[in-house]
Design an enzyme around this catalytic site. Structure first.
Site, mmCIF file in Angstrom:
data_model
loop_
_atom_site.group_PDB
_atom_site.id
_atom_site.type_symbol
_atom_site.label_atom_id
_atom_site.label_comp_id
_atom_site.label_asym_id
_atom_site.label_seq_id
_atom_site.Cartn_x
_atom_site.Cartn_y
_atom_site.Cartn_z
ATOM 1 C CD GLU A 1 37.441 42.597 30.094
ATOM 2 O OE1 GLU A 1 38.175 41.226 30.216
ATOM 3 O OE2 GLU A 1 37.200 43.423 30.839
ATOM 4 C CE LYS B 1 32.369 40.390 35.677
ATOM 5 N NZ LYS B 1 33.242 40.345 36.779
ATOM 6 C CG HIS C 1 36.971 31.773 33.687
ATOM 7 N ND1 HIS C 1 38.266 31.972 33.124
ATOM 8 C CD2 HIS C 1 36.102 31.353 32.775
ATOM 9 C CE1 HIS C 1 37.888 31.646 31.650
ATOM 10 N NE2 HIS C 1 36.664 31.460 31.510
ATOM 11 N NE ARG D 1 33.159 39.453 46.778
ATOM 12 C CZ ARG D 1 34.026 38.688 46.469
ATOM 13 N NH1 ARG D 1 34.693 38.188 47.589
ATOM 14 N NH2 ARG D 1 34.067 38.464 45.224
HETATM 15 P P1 ADP Z 1 34.316 37.557 37.918
HETATM 16 O O1 ADP Z 1 33.524 38.406 38.493
HETATM 17 O O2 ADP Z 1 33.976 36.036 37.699
HETATM 18 O O3 ADP Z 1 35.607 37.088 38.949
HETATM 19 P P2 ADP Z 1 36.570 38.529 36.343
HETATM 20 O O4 ADP Z 1 36.155 39.563 35.098
HETATM 21 O O5 ADP Z 1 37.279 38.928 37.418
HETATM 22 O O6 ADP Z 1 35.005 37.661 36.738
HETATM 23 O O7 ADP Z 1 37.223 37.239 35.563
HETATM 24 C C1 ADP Z 1 37.492 36.081 36.338
HETATM 25 C C2 ADP Z 1 38.627 35.471 35.399
HETATM 26 O O8 ADP Z 1 38.527 35.232 34.156
HETATM 27 C C3 ADP Z 1 40.006 35.870 35.648
HETATM 28 O O9 ADP Z 1 40.591 35.674 36.807
HETATM 29 C C4 ADP Z 1 40.767 35.519 34.524
HETATM 30 O O10 ADP Z 1 41.122 34.103 34.801
HETATM 31 C C5 ADP Z 1 39.698 35.348 33.428
HETATM 32 N N1 ADP Z 1 39.486 36.455 32.402
HETATM 33 C C6 ADP Z 1 38.673 37.510 32.944
HETATM 34 N N2 ADP Z 1 39.042 38.464 31.838
HETATM 35 C C7 ADP Z 1 39.931 38.023 31.116
HETATM 36 C C8 ADP Z 1 40.632 38.358 29.659
HETATM 37 N N3 ADP Z 1 40.227 39.588 29.244
HETATM 38 N N4 ADP Z 1 41.411 37.745 29.217
HETATM 39 C C9 ADP Z 1 41.700 36.490 29.720
HETATM 40 N N5 ADP Z 1 41.279 35.900 30.666
HETATM 41 C C10 ADP Z 1 40.161 36.770 31.430
HETATM 42 P P1 ADP Z 2 36.863 35.907 45.458
HETATM 43 O O1 ADP Z 2 36.745 36.900 44.412
HETATM 44 O O2 ADP Z 2 36.837 36.710 46.842
HETATM 45 O O3 ADP Z 2 38.121 35.099 45.304
HETATM 46 P P2 ADP Z 2 35.029 34.125 44.594
HETATM 47 O O4 ADP Z 2 34.983 34.871 42.890
HETATM 48 O O5 ADP Z 2 35.665 32.668 44.674
HETATM 49 O O6 ADP Z 2 35.845 35.103 45.392
HETATM 50 O O7 ADP Z 2 33.654 34.446 45.134
HETATM 51 C C1 ADP Z 2 33.505 34.384 46.554
HETATM 52 C C2 ADP Z 2 32.108 33.573 46.805
HETATM 53 O O8 ADP Z 2 31.242 34.456 46.198
HETATM 54 C C3 ADP Z 2 31.735 32.290 46.294
HETATM 55 O O9 ADP Z 2 30.998 31.814 47.316
HETATM 56 C C4 ADP Z 2 31.128 32.682 45.019
HETATM 57 O O10 ADP Z 2 30.357 31.558 44.506
HETATM 58 C C5 ADP Z 2 30.352 34.041 45.418
HETATM 59 N N1 ADP Z 2 30.051 34.799 44.471
HETATM 60 C C6 ADP Z 2 30.825 35.721 43.622
HETATM 61 N N2 ADP Z 2 30.114 36.397 42.713
HETATM 62 C C7 ADP Z 2 29.107 36.361 42.766
HETATM 63 C C8 ADP Z 2 27.914 36.570 42.199
HETATM 64 N N3 ADP Z 2 27.858 37.495 41.276
HETATM 65 N N4 ADP Z 2 26.673 36.056 42.589
HETATM 66 C C9 ADP Z 2 26.715 35.068 43.397
HETATM 67 N N5 ADP Z 2 27.385 34.450 44.118
HETATM 68 C C10 ADP Z 2 28.561 34.953 43.890
HETATM 69 MG MG MG Z 3 36.895 38.441 39.663
#
Ligand code: ADP
Ligand code: ADP
Ligand code: MG
Length: 502
Positions: free
Chosen positions: A202, A118, A237, A294
Site C-alpha cells: 500500500e 486483508k 500501529h 467482532r
Molecule cells: P491491523 O490489522 O494491525 O489493525 P491495519 O491495516 O488496521 O492493521 O493498520 C494498523 C495501523 O497502521 C493503522 O491504524 C494506521 O495507523 C497504520 N497504517 C495502516 N496502513 C497504512 C497506510 N497505508 N498508510 C499509513 N498508515 C497505515
Molecule cells: P481493536 O482493533 O479492537 O482496537 P486491537 O487491534 O487492539 O483491537 O486488538 C484487540 C485484541 O485482539 C488485542 O488483544 C490484540 O492483541 C488482539 N489481536 C488483534 N488482531 C490479532 C491477530 N491477528 N492475532 C492475534 N491477536 C490479535
Molecule cells: Mg486495524
C-alpha cells in the site's frame, strides 16, 4: 428465532465482564472460562458458572475450541460470545460452534474468512466501489513487478501481511534500495506470526488519521452504521486514545464514510457488530483499510454517543431478531473519549511491564466509565494482553470530555507496574490534541520520555501518595520516613506545574 438463555463467554478480563453484565441485564445466565492463571479473576467470580480450560498459555486454554464446545454441551449453553482477540476472528471456531448446534454471537464463518484476509477484504471492498489505498491488492508473487508498482505509487510504501493484525506484520519502505530487504523481513515475519507469508503493498499515507466506522447488521438484510471513532493516537500501529465523534469530519464526509462502511458489510453478507477501518489523509480523502469482524476494544465511545448497548444488539440479532433501530433513529449526542490503561512503560518505548497491582483505585463520578477486569493485589500476567482497563469519559462536548478525562486520570491510583496513564495525561494537555489537528504521527512527533519528568506526573505522585499511606499505616522505620518527608514539597511543585501546563 431462538431465545438465548445461557451464554458462554470465550474470553477473559474486561471484555468478558462487559459482555456478562449485559447478558445479566437481559436475564441470560453466564458461563465463564478461565485458565489456571485467572482462577481468582473478577470475570470468573461474576459468572453464574465458571470452568477451568487449562494452563496459562492461551493455546492451552482460551484458544481450546474443542474444550469450549464440550463445556457448552455439558452445561446446556446455547450461545457463545467470543469477545475480541483469541477466537473472535477465527472462522473455524465460528463454524464449529454453529455445527455443534450453538449460536455464535458474531458474523458467519464466510464473512470472517473474507475479512480475515486483508487482500480478500480489499477485493470485496473494491467490488462495492469503496476507495482503497493505492497499491497492489493481491498477494505478491512477482517481486520485480511489485517493485515497479511501488515506484509507480511512489515511496514510501507499506508492505503488509494479509493475515496481519494487532499492529503486527507491517514494514515501511522508504525507497527502492530498501525494497528487497524489507520484503524478506515482512514475509518471514508474516510466516512466523500468522503462518501465512502472503503480503501486499500500500502507499504509505504520510499524514494518516485512523478513523473507523461502527456497523451493525441483522440477518434480514438491515445494515446501519453508528458513526465514527477517531483512533489516531497510536504507538506501534496500535491505538491508545480513541474518541467519538472525530473533530475533522464534516457531516457530508461522515455520511459518505458511513455509506461505504455499510456497503462493505453488505458486500460480505455481514451480520452482527463490525468495524470498518479507514485511513484518512490530510485532504480528508478516505481509503478502506480493513474490517474487524467482532466487537472492537473501543466500542464504549460509540455506546456513549449513541445510547446503544452494542452487546445487547449483538445478542438480539444473533437470536434472529431485526435490528432494534433504523439508520434514521440514530444520532450523535455529546462526546466520548477512551484511553487504554495498559501495563506498559511509556518512558521505555511502551514496553510491556509485568508485576503485581499493589495499589489499584479506580476513578469514579459523573461521566466516567471504567471497563476493567483487574483488582488490587492481582498479577499482570506475561501470558495475555497487558491492558488493565479502559477509562472512558463522556461530556456534552469535546472540551468537557477532556476535562473529565484529566480529572479521572488524576484520580486513578495504580502502583506496582508502569502504565500508559502518564502518557495519556500528556496527550490530554497537548495543544495538537486539544486543537483536533493531529494524526498517527502524534507519538513520534511530540512524545519524548523526558516530558513525563518535566510535565506533571500525577501517576508517580499517586504512587508516592499510596506509598506514604502504606508507610504511615505500617509504622515504618526512619529511612522510609525520610523519603516520605520530601513528598509534600514535590506535590506542591507538581500542582504548580500543572496549573501552568494547562
Ligand atoms: P491491523 O490489522 O494491525 O489493525 P491495519 O491495516 O488496521 O492493521 O493498520 C494498523 C495501523 O497502521 C493503522 O491504524 C494506521 O495507523 C497504520 N497504517 C495502516 N496502513 C497504512 C497506510 N497505508 N498508510 C499509513 N498508515 C497505515
Ligand atoms: P481493536 O482493533 O479492537 O482496537 P486491537 O487491534 O487492539 O483491537 O486488538 C484487540 C485484541 O485482539 C488485542 O488483544 C490484540 O492483541 C488482539 N489481536 C488483534 N488482531 C490479532 C491477530 N491477528 N492475532 C492475534 N491477536 C490479535
Ligand atoms: Mg486495524
Amino acid at each position: 428465532m431462538k431465545k438465548i438463555t445461557k451464554i458462554l463467554v470465550a474470553n477473559r478480563g474486561e471484555i468478558a465482564l462487559r459482555i456478562m453484565r449485559t447478558a445479566r441485564e437481559m436475564g441470560i445466565s453466564t458461563v465463564a472460562i478461565y485458565s489456571e492463571a485467572d482462577r481468582n479473576a473478577p470475570h470468573v467470580r461474576y459468572a453464574d458458572e465458571a470452568v477451568c480450560v487449562g494452563p496459562p498459555p492461551a493455546k492451552e486454554s482460551y484458544l481450546r475450541a474443542d474444550k469450549i464446545i464440550q463445556i457448552c454441551h455439558d452445561l446446556g449453553v446455547d450461545a457463545v460470545h467470543p469477545g475480541y482477540g483469541f477466537l473472535s476472528e477465527n472462522a473455524e471456531f465460528s463454524r464449529a460452534v454453529s455445527e455443534a448446534g450453538l449460536i455464535f454471537i458474531g458474523p458467519s464463518p464466510q464473512s470472517i474468512e473474507v475479512m480475515g484476509s486483508k487482500i480478500a477484504a480489499k477485493q470485496a471492498a473494491r467490488r462495492m466501489n469503496v476507495p482503497l489505498v493505492p497499491g497492489v491488492d493481491e498477494a505478491i508473487t512477482d517481486r520485480t513487478a511489485a517493485k515497479l508498482t511501488a515506484a509507480q505509487v511512489g515511496y514510501p510504501v507499506l508492505i503488509k501481511a494479509s493475515a496481519g493484525g494487532g499492529g503486527k506484520g507491517m514494514r515501511v519502505v522508504e525507497n527502492a534500495e530498501e525494497f528487497d530487504e524489507q520484503m524478506d523481513r515482512a514475509v518471514s515475519e508474516a510466516v512466523q506470526s500468522f503462518g501465512d507469508g502472503s503480503v501486499f503493498i500500500e502507499k504509505y499515507i504520510t499524514k494518516p488519521r485512523h478513523i473507523e466506522i461502527q456497523v451493525m447488521a441483522d440477518q434480514h438484510g438491515n445494515v446501519v452504521h453508528l458513526f465514527e471513532r477517531e483512533c489516531s493516537i497510536q504507538r506501534r500501529h496500535q491505538k491508545v486514545v480513541e474518541e467519538a465523534p472525530s473533530s475533522v469530519l464534516t457531516p457530508q464526509i461522515r455520511d459518505a464514510m458511513g455509506q461505504c462502511a455499510v456497503d462493505v458489510a453488505r458486500g460480505c453478507n455481514y451480520h452482527g457488530a463490525g468495524t470498518v477501518e479507514f485511513i484518512v489523509d490530510e485532504n480528508l480523502d478516505f481509503y478502506f483499510l480493513e474490517m474487524n469482524t467482532r466487537l472492537q476494544v473501543e466500542h464504549p465511545v460509540t455506546e456513549l454517543i449513541t445510547g446503544v448497548d452494542l452487546v445487547k444488539e449483538m445478542i438480539w440479532v444473533a437470536e434472529g431478531k431485526q435490528l432494534s433501530f433504523a439508520q434514521a433513529d440514530l444520532s450523535i449526542r455529546g462526546h466520548a473519549l477512551e484511553i487504554r490503561v495498559c501495563a506498559e512503560d511509556p518512558a521505555n518505548n511502551f514496553l510491556p511491564d509485568v508485576g503485581t497491582l499493589h495499589t489499584y483505585v479506580r476513578p469514579q463520578g459523573n461521566g466516567v466509565r471504567v471497563d476493567d477486569g483487574m483488582e488490587q493485589g492481582m498479577e499482570i500476567s506475561i501470558y495475555y494482553d497487558p491492558m488493565i482497563a479502559k477509562l472512558v469519559t463522556y461530556g456534552k462536548n469535546r472540551t468537557e470530555a477532556i476535562e473529565k478525562m484529566r480529572r479521572a486520570i488524576d484520580e486513578y491510583q495504580i502502583a506496582g507496574v508502569q502504565t500508559t496513564l502518564p502518557f495519556c495525561r500528556f496527550v490530554m494537555d497537548h495543544e495538537a490534541f486539544l486543537s483536533g489537528q493531529f494524526d498517527t504521527r502524534f507519538v513520534g512527533l511530540y512524545f519524548k520520555p523526558e516530558v513525563l519528568l518535566t510535565e506533571p506526573n500525577h501517576h508517580e505522585m499517586n504512587v508516592a501518595a499510596a506509598l506514604v499511606g502504606h508507610l504511615m499505616h505500617n509504622q515504618t522505620p526512619a529511612p522510609s520516613r525520610e523519603k516520605a518527608s520530601i513528598l509534600p514539597e514535590q506535590t506542591s511543585q507538581w500542582r504548580t506545574n500543572r496549573k501552568t501546563a494547562r
